[in-house]
Scaffold this active site. Structure first.
Site, PDB file in Angstrom:
ATOM      1  N   LYS A 241       0.836  -1.199   0.000  1.00  0.00           N
ATOM      2  CA  LYS A 241       0.000   0.000   0.000  1.00  0.00           C
ATOM      3  C   LYS A 241       0.874   1.254   0.000  1.00  0.00           C
ATOM      4  O   LYS A 241       1.948   1.247   0.599  1.00  0.00           O
ATOM      5  CB  LYS A 241      -0.863   0.032   1.276  1.00  0.00           C
ATOM      6  N   ARG A 315     -10.672 -11.194   2.032  1.00  0.00           N
ATOM      7  CA  ARG A 315     -11.636 -12.165   1.505  1.00  0.00           C
ATOM      8  C   ARG A 315     -11.056 -13.574   1.519  1.00  0.00           C
ATOM      9  O   ARG A 315     -11.791 -14.557   1.593  1.00  0.00           O
ATOM     10  CB  ARG A 315     -12.063 -11.740   0.091  1.00  0.00           C
TER      11      ARG A 315
HETATM   12  N1  BES Z   1      -8.200  -3.544   4.471  1.00  0.00           N
HETATM   13  C1  BES Z   1      -8.318  -3.151   3.115  1.00  0.00           C
HETATM   14  C2  BES Z   1      -9.604  -2.366   2.823  1.00  0.00           C
HETATM   15  C3  BES Z   1      -9.833  -1.049   3.482  1.00  0.00           C
HETATM   16  C4  BES Z   1      -9.131   0.081   3.100  1.00  0.00           C
HETATM   17  C5  BES Z   1     -10.861  -0.924   4.392  1.00  0.00           C
HETATM   18  C6  BES Z   1      -9.404   1.290   3.688  1.00  0.00           C
HETATM   19  C7  BES Z   1     -11.156   0.296   4.965  1.00  0.00           C
HETATM   20  C8  BES Z   1     -10.410   1.406   4.620  1.00  0.00           C
HETATM   21  C9  BES Z   1      -8.342  -4.374   2.226  1.00  0.00           C
HETATM   22  O1  BES Z   1      -7.549  -5.432   2.617  1.00  0.00           O
HETATM   23  C10 BES Z   1      -7.846  -3.935   0.886  1.00  0.00           C
HETATM   24  O2  BES Z   1      -6.722  -3.557   0.796  1.00  0.00           O
HETATM   25  N2  BES Z   1      -8.724  -3.974  -0.123  1.00  0.00           N
HETATM   26  C11 BES Z   1      -8.394  -3.551  -1.432  1.00  0.00           C
HETATM   27  C12 BES Z   1      -8.951  -4.567  -2.396  1.00  0.00           C
HETATM   28  C13 BES Z   1      -8.473  -4.387  -3.813  1.00  0.00           C
HETATM   29  C14 BES Z   1      -6.998  -4.701  -3.896  1.00  0.00           C
HETATM   30  C15 BES Z   1      -9.283  -5.307  -4.684  1.00  0.00           C
HETATM   31  C16 BES Z   1      -9.027  -2.183  -1.670  1.00  0.00           C
HETATM   32  O3  BES Z   1     -10.163  -1.970  -1.211  1.00  0.00           O
HETATM   33  O4  BES Z   1      -8.398  -1.350  -2.285  1.00  0.00           O
HETATM   34 MN    MN Z   2      -5.568  -5.340   1.939  1.00  0.00          MN
END
Ligand code: BES
Ligand code: MN
Ligand code: ZN
Length: 464
Positions: A241, A315
């Site tokens: 990230k 997921r």
């Molecule tokens: N934990 C994150 C999602 C998240 C981000 C929740 C900010 C609340 C606030 C999750 O693991 C994630 O990184 N999801 C990605 C999925 C994508 C790579 C398909 C996202 O939402 O960008």
């Molecule tokens: Mn994630």
């Protein structure tokens, strides 16, 4: 709750709830100096506005508490936060029992502080305390306040202090406190064999992953399974990230924290269920042992998953747990997860997005969500979007290309691990307040907890 509520007291300061509409009528019943002071101080009885009133000797006699009549939960939250130490009594005139109960919960939430890392150890020895309003179920109020405080504490804790081992210890402590049991799986070989997706996500971390299964209640009661995403820190993995997105990721165990708080509330109030809590506790770390984009995992259910993006890890964790939930023949499965940024784009930080395989359960959330001011909003399990999860090599891909409907495609991914005839709720939550409001300080938050508890209480009832 000793320092928050008191059972009796020789004297107390009156808390007088007022709205802009009721202010005039309320003042008619009070000494004339009240009206003059209201004018002098330009007090308008807006929600959260407080007006302290002295008696003729100059001691605090009463506080006018501005609130909104459609938000009973927050009626006293600003008062709990802002008033000086002392004992207060709510003027309950015209307030019904449910309103009083919610007001008491809001008082408790207004007194929430997260002080673990403060060294100034300022003990609140002169704390503001509320005389229990008559007729409220004190045990239920305290259980609700403490459940939410527990969830907030877990989320607020620094990631280094709440890795999978500590999260598992929390679950064990909670189970024991209520006569339940917690089974913790941590052997890496067993995880690799029995919980392949959870193992893959957590295997680069020096903090060994845990699969937590908490059980409580009579085995012949309806089976309720709560599933929580316990990503103790989400760096994104090899699909790392950017700094701004990583900054908040200590809260990526917010789903686990929410189901633990809810479980405590269910056990303490004695809902007539056989409760199982399933948590996958992992750190999604970067290292030579990280799982990779292009890897193919075989999930616990046997389904193969191509990894498109290691940051879509939640997921994967839930997939193995939902497959375990199936074996428990549940009357309801509810999972909570900080699953997608897309759900935040859709409904923002302060509403829990949810998906439901069952319309009755979706409807059952409406009343408690409103009366407990715990807003939830249903998003569709729109099956035609399944095409976005097609893989060139495996049964499914973990992240869809194109970036559309990200919360929906995540929910569709999960749905494949839940039997079609199992009532299932999936909450995609923020688990964090990014701004402070009365009773809701910045930091960890229990979104969806009150709404679901209200629905569960209504559906399953209490034992005894
Ligand atoms: N934990 C994150 C999602 C998240 C981000 C929740 C900010 C609340 C606030 C999750 O693991 C994630 O990184 N999801 C990605 C999925 C994508 C790579 C398909 C996202 O939402 O960008
Ligand atoms: Mn994630
Ligand atoms: Zn995550």
């Amino acid at each position: 709750m000793e320092s928050v509520f008191v059972a009796d007291a020789p004297a107390a300061v009156d808390l007088i709830p007022v709205t802009p509409q009721s202010l005039e009528t309320v003042l008619e019943e009070r000494p004339a100096r009240y009206r003059r002071w209201v004018r002098a101080m330009d007090f308008a009885a807006e929600a959260g506005e407080l007006l302290r009133i002295a008696d003729e000797a100059g001691d605090l006699e009463a506080v006018l508490v501005g609130h909104r009549s459609d938000e009973p939960l927050w009626m006293l939250a600003a008062a709990a936060e802002g008033l000086p130490g002392g004992i207060y009594r709510l003027d309950t005139q015209g307030l019904d029992a449910p309103t009083l109960e919610r007001a008491a919960v809001g008082w408790g939430l207004g007194r929430y502080r997260f002080r673990r890392y403060r060294t100034d150890n300022k003990v609140e020895d002169r704390a503001a305390r509320l005389l229990w309003p008559e007729g409220v179920d004190r045990e239920r109020v305290v259980a609700m306040v403490e459940a939410i405080g527990h969830t907030r504490d877990l989320i607020n804790t620094a990631p280094a202090d709440l890795m999978p081992g500590e999260l598992a210890a929390e679950a064990t402590r909670l189970a024991r406190a209520h006569g339940g049991t917690a089974k913790i799986e941590e052997d890496p070989q067993i995880l690799a064999r029995d919980w392949p997706c959870i193992h893959a996500v957590g295997r680069a971390s020096e903090h060994a992953s845990r699969v937590i299964e908490l059980s409580w209640g009579p085995e012949d009661a309806p089976s309720l399974v709560l599933v929580g995403k316990g990503v103790c820190f989400d760096s994104g993995g090899l699909n790392i990230k950017p700094d701004s997105a990583m900054r908040q990721m200590k809260k990526d165990m917010g789903g686990a924290a929410t189901v633990l708080g809810l479980a405590g509330l269910i056990m303490r109030t004695g809902l007539a269920v056989r409760l199982t809590v399933l948590i996958g506790a992992v750190e999604n770390a970067v290292g030579s042992r990280s799982f990779r984009p292009g890897d193919v995992l075989t999930a616990r259910s046997g389904r193969t998953i191509e990894i498109d993006n290691t940051d879509a890890e939640g997921r994967l964790v839930l997939a193995d747990l939902l497959d375990r939930a199936r074996e428990l023949e549940p009357a309801l499965v509810a999972d909570f997860a900080t699953l997608t940024g897309a759900a935040r784009v859709a409904v923002g930080h302060e509403i829990a997005a949810f998906f439901a395989s069952d319309d009755d359960w979706a409807r059952a959330l409406e009343e408690p969500a409103a009366s407990w001011d715990d807003p939830v909003w249903r998003l569709p399990l729109h099956a035609p979007y399944r095409h976005m999860l097609e893989s060139d090599v495996a049964d499914v891909v973990n992240a869809s290309a194109g970036g559309q409907a990200g919360a929906i495609t995540a929910a569709l991914f999960l749905q494949d691990f839940v039997p079609a005839d199992t009532p299932w709720l999936h909450f995609d939550i923020m688990a964090f307040n990014t701004r402070a409001r009365p009773g809701r300080p910045k930091g960890g938050e229990a979104l969806g907890l009150r709404a679901l508890f209200g629905a569960l209480e209504k559906r399953f009832g209490r034992t005894g």
